[in-house]
Design a protein around this motif. Structure first.
Motif, PDB file in Angstrom:
ATOM      1  N   UNK A 177       0.921  -1.249   0.022  1.00 47.52           N
ATOM      2  CA  UNK A 177       0.048  -0.241  -0.094  1.00 47.52           C
ATOM      3  C   UNK A 177       0.738   1.173   0.019  1.00 47.52           C
ATOM      4  N   UNK A 178       0.335   2.207  -0.660  1.00 49.48           N
ATOM      5  CA  UNK A 178       1.185   3.503  -0.705  1.00 49.48           C
ATOM      6  C   UNK A 178       1.019   4.453   0.317  1.00 49.48           C
ATOM      7  N   UNK A 179       0.142   4.525   1.126  1.00 49.14           N
ATOM      8  CA  UNK A 179      -0.130   5.457   2.336  1.00 49.14           C
ATOM      9  C   UNK A 179      -0.470   4.624   3.515  1.00 49.14           C
ATOM     10  N   UNK A 180      -0.270   5.202   4.559  1.00 45.72           N
ATOM     11  CA  UNK A 180      -0.618   4.827   5.899  1.00 45.72           C
ATOM     12  C   UNK A 180      -1.230   5.988   6.874  1.00 45.72           C
ATOM     13  N   UNK A 181      -1.894   5.869   7.964  1.00 44.74           N
ATOM     14  CA  UNK A 181      -2.487   6.967   8.688  1.00 44.74           C
ATOM     15  C   UNK A 181      -1.828   6.862   9.969  1.00 44.74           C
TER      16      UNK A 181
END
Length: 116
Positions: A103-107
């Protein structure tokens, strides 16, 4: 209290006009000395802007990692992305949501702590 200045959730930061300086886009992560923040707007080289030191942000991450809720997250300044690998990277906060591999992003919930 007469010596109180501000809550410290955001700070003014100047994108110094030095060798290899680059413009910062709104939402980019910035290592400023021992602080890590997220740019609230575009900051051209030589200009001043505001960095958020706390809050939850969706940040670029190392794609080939899975994150778990509450996992410590670090910043890879050279690649401008978040990682779960400590090494020489700067601690910036914790994951507030699981992130898949890939996945390209994370929170990330920023810690507002010094990254030393």
């Amino acid at each position: 209290m007469k010596n109180y200045i501000q809550p410290g959730n955001e700070i003014a930061w100047t994108n110094e006009d030095v060798t290899d300086a680059v413009a910062v886009a709104s939402g980019d992560g910035v290592v400023a000395g021992s602080l890590f923040g997220v740019a609230n707007g575009d900051i051209a080289v030589g200009d001043e802007g505001t960095l958020s030191l706390i809050g939850v942000f969706e940040l670029a991450k190392v794609s080939a990692q899975a994150w778990t809720f509450g996992q410590k997250i670090y910043w890879v300044a050279a690649d401008a992305e978040a990682t779960s690998t400590a090494g020489s990277n700067k601690l910036i906060g914790v994951a507030v949501e699981a992130a898949d591999n890939p996945s390209a992003t994370g929170k990330v919930r920023l810690s507002a702590a010094f990254t030393v």
